[in-house]
Design a protein around this motif. Structure first.
Motif, PDB file in Angstrom:
ATOM      1  N   SER A   1       0.884  -1.420   0.066  1.00 10.04           N
ATOM      2  CA  SER A   1       0.031  -0.060   0.106  1.00 10.04           C
ATOM      3  C   SER A   1       0.823   1.248   0.093  1.00 10.04           C
ATOM      4  CB  SER A   1      -0.929   0.023   1.176  1.00 10.04           C
ATOM      5  OG  SER A   1      -0.197   0.082   2.391  1.00 10.04           O
ATOM      6  N   LEU A   2       2.226   1.247   0.020  1.00 12.21           N
ATOM      7  CA  LEU A   2       3.093   2.452  -0.112  1.00 12.21           C
ATOM      8  C   LEU A   2       2.744   3.071  -1.222  1.00 12.21           C
ATOM      9  CD1 LEU A   2       6.314   1.058   1.322  1.00 12.21           C
ATOM     10  CD2 LEU A   2       4.844   2.406   2.453  1.00 12.21           C
TER      11      LEU A   2
ATOM     12  N   GLN B   1      -2.790   7.267   9.776  1.00  9.42           N
ATOM     13  CA  GLN B   1      -4.035   6.226   9.928  1.00  9.42           C
ATOM     14  C   GLN B   1      -3.845   5.091   9.660  1.00  9.42           C
ATOM     15  OE1 GLN B   1      -7.226   8.159   7.909  1.00  9.42           O
ATOM     16  NE2 GLN B   1      -7.283  10.101   9.187  1.00  9.42           N
ATOM     17  N   GLU B   2      -3.238   4.679   8.725  1.00 11.61           N
ATOM     18  CA  GLU B   2      -2.726   3.141   8.341  1.00 11.61           C
ATOM     19  C   GLU B   2      -2.047   2.510   8.940  1.00 11.61           C
ATOM     20  OE1 GLU B   2      -3.163  -0.084   6.133  1.00 11.61           O
ATOM     21  OE2 GLU B   2      -4.628   1.494   6.057  1.00 11.61           O
ATOM     22  N   GLY B   3      -1.031   2.943   9.729  1.00 10.57           N
ATOM     23  CA  GLY B   3       0.116   2.475  10.466  1.00 10.57           C
ATOM     24  C   GLY B   3      -0.424   1.881  11.662  1.00 10.57           C
ATOM     25  N   LEU B   4       0.115   0.609  12.062  1.00 12.50           N
ATOM     26  CA  LEU B   4      -0.238   0.030  13.309  1.00 12.50           C
ATOM     27  C   LEU B   4       0.883  -0.185  14.159  1.00 12.50           C
ATOM     28  CD1 LEU B   4      -1.799  -3.000  11.643  1.00 12.50           C
ATOM     29  CD2 LEU B   4      -3.030  -1.159  12.859  1.00 12.50           C
ATOM     30  N   SER B   5       0.814   0.346  15.540  1.00  9.90           N
ATOM     31  CA  SER B   5       1.804   0.392  16.387  1.00  9.90           C
ATOM     32  C   SER B   5       2.326  -1.030  16.594  1.00  9.90           C
ATOM     33  CB  SER B   5       1.326   1.089  17.621  1.00  9.90           C
ATOM     34  OG  SER B   5       2.141   0.893  18.731  1.00  9.90           O
TER      35      SER B   5
ATOM     36  N   SER C   1      -9.237  -7.386  -0.042  1.00  7.44           N
ATOM     37  CA  SER C   1      -9.493  -8.538   0.506  1.00  7.44           C
ATOM     38  C   SER C   1      -8.112  -8.733   0.953  1.00  7.44           C
ATOM     39  CB  SER C   1     -10.419  -9.798  -0.019  1.00  7.44           C
ATOM     40  OG  SER C   1      -9.537 -10.165  -0.846  1.00  7.44           O
ATOM     41  N   LEU C   2      -7.055  -8.715   0.175  1.00  9.77           N
ATOM     42  CA  LEU C   2      -5.868  -9.252   0.467  1.00  9.77           C
ATOM     43  C   LEU C   2      -5.396  -8.485   1.811  1.00  9.77           C
ATOM     44  CD1 LEU C   2      -4.189  -9.717  -2.992  1.00  9.77           C
ATOM     45  CD2 LEU C   2      -5.151 -11.356  -1.480  1.00  9.77           C
ATOM     46  N   HIS C   3      -5.604  -6.940   1.756  1.00  8.64           N
ATOM     47  CA  HIS C   3      -5.006  -6.089   2.760  1.00  8.64           C
ATOM     48  C   HIS C   3      -5.779  -6.704   4.078  1.00  8.64           C
ATOM     49  CE1 HIS C   3      -3.718  -1.682   3.826  1.00  8.64           C
ATOM     50  NE2 HIS C   3      -3.485  -2.882   4.754  1.00  8.64           N
ATOM     51  N   LEU C   4      -7.162  -7.003   3.957  1.00  7.64           N
ATOM     52  CA  LEU C   4      -8.095  -7.234   5.183  1.00  7.64           C
ATOM     53  C   LEU C   4      -7.271  -8.538   5.679  1.00  7.64           C
ATOM     54  CD1 LEU C   4     -11.590  -6.211   4.065  1.00  7.64           C
ATOM     55  CD2 LEU C   4      -9.904  -4.981   5.327  1.00  7.64           C
ATOM     56  N   MET C   5      -7.037  -9.458   4.550  1.00  5.67           N
ATOM     57  CA  MET C   5      -6.746 -10.771   5.360  1.00  5.67           C
ATOM     58  C   MET C   5      -5.105 -10.598   6.252  1.00  5.67           C
ATOM     59  SD  MET C   5      -7.238 -13.244   1.934  1.00  5.67           S
ATOM     60  CE  MET C   5      -6.314 -14.314   2.442  1.00  5.67           C
ATOM     61  N   HIS C   6      -4.379  -9.645   5.726  1.00  2.00           N
ATOM     62  CA  HIS C   6      -3.370  -9.554   6.513  1.00  2.00           C
ATOM     63  C   HIS C   6      -3.613  -8.606   7.883  1.00  2.00           C
ATOM     64  CE1 HIS C   6       0.885  -8.271   7.721  1.00  2.00           C
ATOM     65  NE2 HIS C   6       0.387  -6.964   7.478  1.00  2.00           N
ATOM     66  N   HIS C   7      -4.681  -7.839   7.858  1.00  5.21           N
ATOM     67  CA  HIS C   7      -4.981  -7.295   9.134  1.00  5.21           C
ATOM     68  C   HIS C   7      -5.580  -8.387  10.095  1.00  5.21           C
ATOM     69  CE1 HIS C   7      -5.124  -2.668   7.947  1.00  5.21           C
ATOM     70  NE2 HIS C   7      -3.698  -3.050   8.177  1.00  5.21           N
ATOM     71  N   GLN C   8      -6.381  -9.079   9.345  1.00  2.36           N
ATOM     72  CA  GLN C   8      -6.961 -10.167  10.423  1.00  2.36           C
ATOM     73  C   GLN C   8      -5.946 -11.164  10.927  1.00  2.36           C
ATOM     74  OE1 GLN C   8      -7.268 -13.812   9.690  1.00  2.36           O
ATOM     75  NE2 GLN C   8      -8.757 -14.119  11.337  1.00  2.36           N
TER      76      GLN C   8
END
Length: 432
Positions: free
Chosen positions: A44-45, A57-61, A397-404
């Motif tokens: 997503s870069l 907003q996108e970054g996860l700590s 959905s690929l991005h969501l699968m990674h987040h999941q």
């Protein structure tokens, strides 16, 4: 400091492995080391660079993820490795002005080590490439591109009243997925920027985007139908695509390819990757590309307690070909090593089956509304071409699968809904 399993690198594969192992073994057994505080999904870069995705907003700590997934996070760059003592050195962290040391240099002992440090740009010795281009390797690169773009748009807007031909020349070197996605996203974003205050700029006329590719076609590793569809979509968006051309030099304001000189105020290098140079200094076996040489069990050859996954690992399949540097490969390798470590923890014998890469196809984003790609079938060599809205939903959905994998199902759903609502009340591009 000591941990049974230390993972260096919090990219797609390394972070997923840390989260899954942490939930099963706990923070005393699993440690993740990374030189950054926030994780962002690398595919997503290009959206961050174009300004259509806010990295804040996108970054996860990592610290939040460590707490929620029960692993230990260590902030700092890996500096050295002592294979005999099973220790690695993590560098000190300094304040932004480099005047104050925030964290000291640290040594970490381990029983097993996983290297998941990803890749960096390969400039192939092209003069001026390192000095005059931006490569989307990390969030700071994407942010630097975005801020430079915003500055150039402002300057072009100010010049427009006295210089009608004023505009921006953007050259993207490399027609792989990163280059193609950035070109499409940038064209979409340029129209939004023009609507948000740059009223004298006409996006397709004044933001001139050129994509240079050395192969006979863009997206060369993908099926020809996907490449042709991508080319058509770029041409519809007024992106100039030049194939079968080799960049020979890059200056501060131009790119030379053969006998042609392209004006350029902003240049992106997306023409190739390599393993980080420091891997050659660790005393571990590497191949010509600098990647760590691993066996079918993903263990670094000659070491039964050190593993590697993702872009930094040279892993050959049954056909002798190296596993491609894709997020889906890192995801599969993380799952394979999860099984390896869990069997060891449970006192079971090692996996009898070696790791084997499975290609499920590729999808390429063309902005918020469409994507193109191919999906691989269960029969060898069988694939389906997909495009339009369906392909776009599959890409998302690929991005969501990674987040999941790192956040869990419920939190991923809440996060997706929150971001959907936020986008309805904020600018479509980041303007600051």
């Amino acid at each position: 400091m000591h941990s049974k399993i230390v993972i260096v690198g919090g990219g797609a594969g390394g972070l997923e492995l840390a989260c899954k192992l942490g939930r099963k073994l706990g923070p005393e057994s699993v440690m993740l080391v990374d030189s950054r505080l926030y994780h962002i999904w690398k595919p997503s870069l290009h959206e961050v660079a174009a300004g259509t995705l806010d990295v804040h907003q996108e970054g996860l700590s990592y610290q939040m993820l460590a707490h929620d997934n029960r692993f230990t996070f260590v902030y700092g760059p890996m500096l050295a490795l002592d294979t005999a003592q099973r220790q690695l050195t993590v560098g000190a962290i300094f304040s932004d002005d480099r005047l104050e040391q925030v964290l000291p240099e640290r040594r970490i002992g381990f029983e097993s080590l996983v290297m998941a440090v990803g890749s960096t740009s390969n400039y192939f010795g092209v003069p001026g490439a390192a000095e005059h281009t931006i490569s989307l390797n990390a969030t700071e690169d994407a942010e630097r591109f975005r801020l430079t773009l915003l500055k150039l748009l402002t300057l072009a807007e100010l010049k427009k009243s006295t210089q009608p031909e004023a505009g921006i020349d953007v050259v993207i070197i490399g027609g792989g997925a990163t280059g193609v996605e950035l070109a499409a996203e940038l064209r979409e974003a340029s129209g939004v920027y023009a609507a948000y205050g740059f009223r004298q700029l006409q996006a397709e006329r004044d933001v001139r985007i050129t994509l240079l590719e050395g192969a006979p076609r863009i997206l060369a590793p993908l099926p020809e139908k996907v490449s042709a569809a991508a080319l058509e979509l770029l041409q519809q968006r007024a992106v100039k695509v030049v194939t079968s051309t080799r960049v020979t030099a890059i200056a501060a304001d131009s790119v030379t390819a053969g006998d042609t000189v392209y004006p350029a105020q902003l240049v992106v290098w997306a023409a190739g990757i390599k393993a980080p140079d420091f891997l050659r200094e660790l005393g571990l076996p590497t191949v010509k590309s600098g990647q760590l040489d691993v066996g079918a069990d993903l263990a670094v050859k000659g070491f039964d307690h050190i593993y590697a996954l993702g872009d930094c690992a040279a892993c050959a399949g049954p056909d002798g070909k190296l596993v491609p540097p894709r997020a889906q490969a890192a995801h599969q390798q993380a799952d394979y090593l999860l099984e390896t470590f869990m069997r060891r923890h449970q006192g079971k014998p090692p996996q009898a089956k070696p790791y084997e890469y499975r290609d499920y196809g590729s999808l390429v984003s063309f902005g918020r509304t469409t994507s193109v790609g191919s999906l691989m079938g269960s029969l060898k060599g069988l694939s389906w071409f997909v495009d339009g809205f369906v392909a776009r939903m599959m890409y998302v959905s690929l991005h969501l699968m990674h987040h999941q994998a790192v956040l869990g199902t419920v939190r991923t759903g809440v996060l997706a809904l929150a971001r959907f609502l936020i986008k309805r009340s904020t600018p479509l591009v980041k303007l600051h």
